[in-house]
Design a protein around this motif. Structure first.
Motif, PDB file in Angstrom:
ATOM      1  N   VAL A   1      -2.956  -3.049   3.167  1.00 39.69           N
ATOM      2  CA  VAL A   1      -4.383  -3.359   3.057  1.00 39.69           C
ATOM      3  C   VAL A   1      -5.152  -2.046   2.941  1.00 39.69           C
ATOM      4  CG1 VAL A   1      -6.353  -4.539   4.098  1.00 39.69           C
ATOM      5  CG2 VAL A   1      -4.033  -5.447   4.434  1.00 39.69           C
ATOM      6  N   GLU A   2      -5.752  -1.822   1.778  1.00 38.83           N
ATOM      7  CA  GLU A   2      -6.437  -0.556   1.462  1.00 38.83           C
ATOM      8  C   GLU A   2      -7.525  -0.849   0.433  1.00 38.83           C
ATOM      9  OE1 GLU A   2      -8.037   2.669   0.912  1.00 38.83           O
ATOM     10  OE2 GLU A   2      -6.255   3.078   2.147  1.00 38.83           O
ATOM     11  N   ASP A   3      -8.753  -0.391   0.677  1.00 41.20           N
ATOM     12  CA  ASP A   3      -9.858  -0.711  -0.232  1.00 41.20           C
ATOM     13  C   ASP A   3      -9.994   0.277  -1.386  1.00 41.20           C
ATOM     14  OD1 ASP A   3     -10.659   1.192   1.746  1.00 41.20           O
ATOM     15  OD2 ASP A   3     -12.752   0.866   1.205  1.00 41.20           O
ATOM     16  N   ASP A   4      -9.412   1.456  -1.280  1.00 40.98           N
ATOM     17  CA  ASP A   4      -9.485   2.435  -2.362  1.00 40.98           C
ATOM     18  C   ASP A   4      -8.476   2.053  -3.442  1.00 40.98           C
ATOM     19  OD1 ASP A   4      -8.596   4.931  -3.859  1.00 40.98           O
ATOM     20  OD2 ASP A   4     -10.263   5.772  -2.700  1.00 40.98           O
ATOM     21  N   ASP A   5      -8.973   1.741  -4.631  1.00 43.03           N
ATOM     22  CA  ASP A   5      -8.106   1.239  -5.704  1.00 43.03           C
ATOM     23  C   ASP A   5      -7.002   2.229  -6.068  1.00 43.03           C
ATOM     24  OD1 ASP A   5      -9.650  -1.033  -5.808  1.00 43.03           O
ATOM     25  OD2 ASP A   5     -10.851  -0.366  -7.531  1.00 43.03           O
ATOM     26  N   VAL A   6      -7.346   3.515  -6.160  1.00 43.45           N
ATOM     27  CA  VAL A   6      -6.377   4.527  -6.572  1.00 43.45           C
ATOM     28  C   VAL A   6      -5.264   4.659  -5.526  1.00 43.45           C
ATOM     29  CG1 VAL A   6      -6.025   6.968  -7.081  1.00 43.45           C
ATOM     30  CG2 VAL A   6      -8.058   5.789  -7.955  1.00 43.45           C
ATOM     31  N   ILE A   7      -5.668   4.770  -4.260  1.00 42.34           N
ATOM     32  CA  ILE A   7      -4.669   4.895  -3.180  1.00 42.34           C
ATOM     33  C   ILE A   7      -3.814   3.641  -3.102  1.00 42.34           C
ATOM     34  CG2 ILE A   7      -4.346   5.090  -0.685  1.00 42.34           C
ATOM     35  CD1 ILE A   7      -6.864   6.803  -0.592  1.00 42.34           C
ATOM     36  N   ARG A   8      -4.451   2.480  -3.224  1.00 37.76           N
ATOM     37  CA  ARG A   8      -3.705   1.229  -3.117  1.00 37.76           C
ATOM     38  C   ARG A   8      -2.651   1.098  -4.208  1.00 37.76           C
ATOM     39  NH1 ARG A   8      -7.688  -1.836  -3.317  1.00 37.76           N
ATOM     40  NH2 ARG A   8      -7.496  -2.658  -5.440  1.00 37.76           N
ATOM     41  N   GLU A   9      -3.047   1.375  -5.439  1.00 38.91           N
ATOM     42  CA  GLU A   9      -2.115   1.222  -6.554  1.00 38.91           C
ATOM     43  C   GLU A   9      -1.019   2.282  -6.527  1.00 38.91           C
ATOM     44  OE1 GLU A   9      -4.505   1.182 -10.069  1.00 38.91           O
ATOM     45  OE2 GLU A   9      -5.658  -0.580  -9.432  1.00 38.91           O
ATOM     46  N   ALA A  10      -1.387   3.537  -6.224  1.00 43.56           N
ATOM     47  CA  ALA A  10      -0.395   4.607  -6.203  1.00 43.56           C
ATOM     48  C   ALA A  10       0.614   4.393  -5.075  1.00 43.56           C
ATOM     49  CB  ALA A  10      -1.092   5.961  -6.045  1.00 43.56           C
ATOM     50  N   THR A  11       0.130   3.968  -3.918  1.00 47.23           N
ATOM     51  CA  THR A  11       1.036   3.747  -2.784  1.00 47.23           C
ATOM     52  C   THR A  11       1.931   2.551  -3.024  1.00 47.23           C
ATOM     53  OG1 THR A  11      -0.626   4.684  -1.283  1.00 47.23           O
ATOM     54  CG2 THR A  11       1.151   3.374  -0.287  1.00 47.23           C
ATOM     55  N   GLN A  12       1.373   1.504  -3.618  1.00 44.79           N
ATOM     56  CA  GLN A  12       2.198   0.331  -3.928  1.00 44.79           C
ATOM     57  C   GLN A  12       3.343   0.714  -4.868  1.00 44.79           C
ATOM     58  OE1 GLN A  12       0.063  -3.030  -5.537  1.00 44.79           O
ATOM     59  NE2 GLN A  12       1.910  -4.290  -5.729  1.00 44.79           N
ATOM     60  N   LEU A  13       3.040   1.501  -5.887  1.00 48.77           N
ATOM     61  CA  LEU A  13       4.083   1.932  -6.822  1.00 48.77           C
ATOM     62  C   LEU A  13       5.132   2.786  -6.114  1.00 48.77           C
ATOM     63  CD1 LEU A  13       1.973   2.850  -9.991  1.00 48.77           C
ATOM     64  CD2 LEU A  13       3.590   0.951  -9.749  1.00 48.77           C
ATOM     65  N   ALA A  14       4.684   3.687  -5.234  1.00 49.84           N
ATOM     66  CA  ALA A  14       5.619   4.569  -4.520  1.00 49.84           C
ATOM     67  C   ALA A  14       6.550   3.760  -3.615  1.00 49.84           C
ATOM     68  CB  ALA A  14       4.842   5.590  -3.692  1.00 49.84           C
ATOM     69  N   LEU A  15       6.022   2.744  -2.960  1.00 48.50           N
ATOM     70  CA  LEU A  15       6.843   1.924  -2.076  1.00 48.50           C
ATOM     71  C   LEU A  15       7.796   1.040  -2.863  1.00 48.50           C
ATOM     72  CD1 LEU A  15       4.213   0.866   0.642  1.00 48.50           C
ATOM     73  CD2 LEU A  15       5.939   2.681   0.771  1.00 48.50           C
ATOM     74  N   GLU A  16       7.316   0.495  -3.957  1.00 48.27           N
ATOM     75  CA  GLU A  16       8.181  -0.356  -4.784  1.00 48.27           C
ATOM     76  C   GLU A  16       9.289   0.463  -5.435  1.00 48.27           C
ATOM     77  OE1 GLU A  16       4.981  -3.872  -6.027  1.00 48.27           O
ATOM     78  OE2 GLU A  16       5.296  -2.162  -7.360  1.00 48.27           O
ATOM     79  N   ARG A  17       9.002   1.726  -5.705  1.00 45.94           N
ATOM     80  CA  ARG A  17       9.996   2.592  -6.343  1.00 45.94           C
ATOM     81  C   ARG A  17      11.215   2.809  -5.444  1.00 45.94           C
ATOM     82  NH1 ARG A  17       6.794   6.753  -7.257  1.00 45.94           N
ATOM     83  NH2 ARG A  17       5.961   5.779  -9.127  1.00 45.94           N
ATOM     84  N   VAL A  18      11.014   2.745  -4.122  1.00 49.97           N
ATOM     85  CA  VAL A  18      12.143   2.947  -3.207  1.00 49.97           C
ATOM     86  C   VAL A  18      12.697   1.621  -2.683  1.00 49.97           C
ATOM     87  CG1 VAL A  18      11.403   5.246  -2.523  1.00 49.97           C
ATOM     88  CG2 VAL A  18      10.603   3.259  -1.218  1.00 49.97           C
ATOM     89  N   GLY A  19      12.248   0.513  -3.274  1.00 48.10           N
ATOM     90  CA  GLY A  19      12.887  -0.760  -2.974  1.00 48.10           C
ATOM     91  C   GLY A  19      12.130  -1.747  -2.113  1.00 48.10           C
TER      92      GLY A  19
ATOM     93  N   ILE B   1       7.754   4.368   7.804  1.00 51.52           N
ATOM     94  CA  ILE B   1       8.021   2.929   7.701  1.00 51.52           C
ATOM     95  C   ILE B   1       9.458   2.636   8.095  1.00 51.52           C
ATOM     96  CG2 ILE B   1       8.266   0.998   6.091  1.00 51.52           C
ATOM     97  CD1 ILE B   1       5.922   2.183   4.498  1.00 51.52           C
ATOM     98  N   ARG B   2      10.390   3.414   7.568  1.00 45.76           N
ATOM     99  CA  ARG B   2      11.806   3.177   7.867  1.00 45.76           C
ATOM    100  C   ARG B   2      12.115   3.425   9.338  1.00 45.76           C
ATOM    101  NH1 ARG B   2      14.159   5.801   2.237  1.00 45.76           N
ATOM    102  NH2 ARG B   2      14.133   3.841   1.051  1.00 45.76           N
ATOM    103  N   ALA B   3      11.446   4.417   9.940  1.00 44.24           N
ATOM    104  CA  ALA B   3      11.657   4.683  11.363  1.00 44.24           C
ATOM    105  C   ALA B   3      11.190   3.501  12.203  1.00 44.24           C
ATOM    106  CB  ALA B   3      10.917   5.955  11.782  1.00 44.24           C
ATOM    107  N   VAL B   4      10.033   2.950  11.877  1.00 46.38           N
ATOM    108  CA  VAL B   4       9.528   1.783  12.614  1.00 46.38           C
ATOM    109  C   VAL B   4      10.453   0.592  12.421  1.00 46.38           C
ATOM    110  CG1 VAL B   4       7.660   0.092  12.744  1.00 46.38           C
ATOM    111  CG2 VAL B   4       7.116   2.515  12.567  1.00 46.38           C
ATOM    112  N   LEU B   5      10.892   0.361  11.198  1.00 48.03           N
ATOM    113  CA  LEU B   5      11.770  -0.780  10.925  1.00 48.03           C
ATOM    114  C   LEU B   5      13.108  -0.626  11.627  1.00 48.03           C
ATOM    115  CD1 LEU B   5      10.994  -1.320   7.140  1.00 48.03           C
ATOM    116  CD2 LEU B   5      10.348  -2.825   9.024  1.00 48.03           C
ATOM    117  N   ARG B   6      13.604   0.605  11.732  1.00 51.88           N
ATOM    118  CA  ARG B   6      14.875   0.820  12.432  1.00 51.88           C
ATOM    119  C   ARG B   6      14.781   0.394  13.882  1.00 51.88           C
ATOM    120  NH1 ARG B   6      15.448   5.560   9.447  1.00 51.88           N
ATOM    121  NH2 ARG B   6      14.558   6.829  11.117  1.00 51.88           N
ATOM    122  N   ARG B   7      13.712   0.800  14.540  1.00 55.95           N
ATOM    123  CA  ARG B   7      13.641   0.458  15.960  1.00 55.95           C
ATOM    124  C   ARG B   7      13.303  -1.012  16.167  1.00 55.95           C
ATOM    125  NH1 ARG B   7       8.803   3.741  15.634  1.00 55.95           N
ATOM    126  NH2 ARG B   7       6.934   2.593  16.269  1.00 55.95           N
ATOM    127  N   PHE B   8      12.645  -1.644  15.202  1.00 53.50           N
ATOM    128  CA  PHE B   8      12.411  -3.077  15.314  1.00 53.50           C
ATOM    129  C   PHE B   8      13.673  -3.853  14.977  1.00 53.50           C
ATOM    130  CE2 PHE B   8       8.167  -2.124  16.053  1.00 53.50           C
ATOM    131  CZ  PHE B   8       7.417  -3.267  16.226  1.00 53.50           C
TER     132      PHE B   8
END
Length: 237
Positions: free
Chosen positions: A9-27, A114-121
């Protein structure tokens, strides 16, 4: 194996789109929303594995959204803040967030957090060495249940009871309590807790520890965890 689903959840269009692409790129599978209300709707509809919430989103701010999510779920939450010294960071942690990342952030750093949080969960069964505490204040143990006065910690069933009543803990709070329970009466530094509970291999913000200790105290008893000024915290045996 199913891909990890991230709500972002991010209101800045540039940050939202760039981060979404970066996260999708790693799976990761990403649902990206521009405001808090649509983020809450997406959370309820999709039940993601983790939520990334910008503090200053419109409609329903990130802190309020975190609180609403925490009312319904123990899903891990990472807050995103433009200012590391912002009171919003503390408010987000008090609302139930598990960690935070300061903007602007490097994509690789965000993925690592993100991966560190998911590991401990993913394996909240306690830290290595559980039950090998120091001599002072060792807990009584009954079939995998550690007993500290009226507090019972079931390390097999991952349940906590206080005066016979079940206590609801988030996975991060549970791991923090397990770390304390592994060494009752032993002072644990904030840096050790960051490494053991939050899986930080580098220096982190100790406010994360302080706020989580406060949250844990409200659930298991204010006098159960002592502050040792200049050193850290210890669990009373």
């Amino acid at each position: 194996m199913a891909e990890t689903h991230v709500l972002f959840v991010e209101d800045d269009d540039v940050i939202r789109e760039a981060t979404q692409l970066a996260l999708e790129r790693v799976g990761f599978t990403v649902t990206a929303m521009p405001d808090g209300l649509s983020g809450l709707e997406a959370f309820r509809a999709d039940r993601p594995d983790i939520a990334l919430l910008d503090v200053m989103v419109p409609g329903l701010d990130g802190v309020s959204l975190c609180r609403r999510i925490r009312d319904e779920s123990t899903v891990p939450v990472i807050m995103l803040s433009a200012r590391a010294d912002s009171i919003d960071v503390v408010l987000g942690l008090e609302a139930g967030a598990d960690d935070y990342v300061t903007k602007p952030f490097d994509g690789a750093v965000l993925v690592a957090r993100i991966r560190a949080v998911l590991r401990r969960f993913g394996h909240a069964a306690g830290p290595d060495g559980l039950g090998q505490g120091g001599a002072e204040g060792d807990a009584e143990t009954f079939g995998g249940v550690l007993v500290f006065g009226d507090l019972e910690v079931d390390t097999d069933g991952m349940e906590v009871r206080r005066a016979g009543e079940q206590v609801a803990l988030t996975p991060t709070e549970m791991r923090l309590l397990l770390e304390f329970s592994s060494a009752p009466g032993t002072v644990l530094s904030r840096d050790r807790l960051l490494e053991r509970v939050w899986d930080y291999g580098w220096g982190g913000d100790t406010r994360v520890v302080d706020v989580h200790v406060q949250r844990l105290r409200t659930k298991i008893g204010q006098d159960r965890i002592d502050t040792v000024r200049g050193f850290g915290y210890k669990l009373r045996g």
